[in-house]
Design a protein around this motif. Structure first.
Motif, PDB file in Angstrom:
ATOM      1  N   LEU A  23     -77.271 -22.455 -39.626  1.00 54.11           N
ATOM      2  CA  LEU A  23     -76.265 -22.806 -38.827  1.00 54.11           C
ATOM      3  C   LEU A  23     -76.258 -23.935 -38.046  1.00 54.11           C
ATOM      4  N   TYR A  24     -77.352 -24.385 -37.594  1.00 57.01           N
ATOM      5  CA  TYR A  24     -77.452 -25.635 -36.956  1.00 57.01           C
ATOM      6  C   TYR A  24     -77.215 -26.844 -37.824  1.00 57.01           C
ATOM      7  N   ASP A  31     -69.700 -31.429 -37.278  1.00 53.61           N
ATOM      8  CA  ASP A  31     -69.388 -32.123 -35.977  1.00 53.61           C
ATOM      9  C   ASP A  31     -69.178 -31.120 -34.799  1.00 53.61           C
ATOM     10  N   VAL A  32     -69.611 -29.959 -34.740  1.00 48.08           N
ATOM     11  CA  VAL A  32     -69.383 -29.274 -33.594  1.00 48.08           C
ATOM     12  C   VAL A  32     -70.762 -28.771 -33.018  1.00 48.08           C
ATOM     13  N   GLU A  38     -77.053 -16.079 -30.709  1.00 49.81           N
ATOM     14  CA  GLU A  38     -77.900 -15.158 -30.742  1.00 49.81           C
ATOM     15  C   GLU A  38     -77.837 -14.291 -31.912  1.00 49.81           C
ATOM     16  N   ILE A  39     -79.044 -14.109 -32.691  1.00 49.22           N
ATOM     17  CA  ILE A  39     -79.326 -13.536 -33.965  1.00 49.22           C
ATOM     18  C   ILE A  39     -79.907 -11.997 -33.721  1.00 49.22           C
ATOM     19  N   MET A  40     -79.208 -11.025 -33.812  1.00 52.68           N
ATOM     20  CA  MET A  40     -79.591  -9.825 -33.725  1.00 52.68           C
ATOM     21  C   MET A  40     -79.872  -9.363 -35.224  1.00 52.68           C
ATOM     22  N   PRO A  41     -80.881  -8.152 -35.122  1.00 50.57           N
ATOM     23  CA  PRO A  41     -81.199  -7.590 -36.379  1.00 50.57           C
ATOM     24  C   PRO A  41     -79.788  -7.412 -37.355  1.00 50.57           C
ATOM     25  N   LEU A  46     -72.245 -16.329 -32.134  1.00 51.63           N
ATOM     26  CA  LEU A  46     -72.252 -17.734 -32.220  1.00 51.63           C
ATOM     27  C   LEU A  46     -71.003 -18.378 -31.377  1.00 51.63           C
ATOM     28  N   LEU A  47     -71.390 -19.061 -30.364  1.00 51.99           N
ATOM     29  CA  LEU A  47     -70.311 -19.770 -29.661  1.00 51.99           C
ATOM     30  C   LEU A  47     -70.615 -21.336 -29.808  1.00 51.99           C
TER      31      LEU A  47
END
Length: 94
Positions: A23-24, A31-32, A38-41, A46-47
């Motif tokens: 994701l990163y 370019d964001v 927060e990764i929950m099970p 994602l903000l």
């Protein structure tokens, strides 16, 4: 309201760490800025901050499609446990 009956708790351990990295990586390509992750099970929050002229769908699709393909290649057990990694739904706010 989302349908939670198809959720599976697979986003843990190495899979969660790989997802975070993907994701990163995608955020950098698009370019964001990821403001919160927060990764929950069984789901992800994602903000992101982006150019306000960018269509939300053009951002949501790569953040869902790319990690899904990469995770399924690296972790084949995901293919047998889920019909798809993500639902088609997403929420957008401004």
């Amino acid at each position: 309201m989302s349908d939670t009956r198809y959720r599976r708790k697979v986003l843990t351990g190495d899979i969660a760490e790989e997802l975070r990295s993907l994701l990163y990586q995608k955020a950098q390509e698009l370019d964001v800025t990821i403001e919160a992750l927060e990764i929950m099970p069984d789901h992800v929050h994602l903000l992101i901050e982006s150019d306000p002229t960018e269509a939300p769908q053009r951002l949501a699709n790569p953040f869902k499609g790319y990690p899904s393909r990469m995770l399924r290649q690296k972790f084949p057990q995901l293919c047998s446990r889920l019909p798809s990694l993500w639902s088609r739904r997403y929420s957008v706010g401004s």
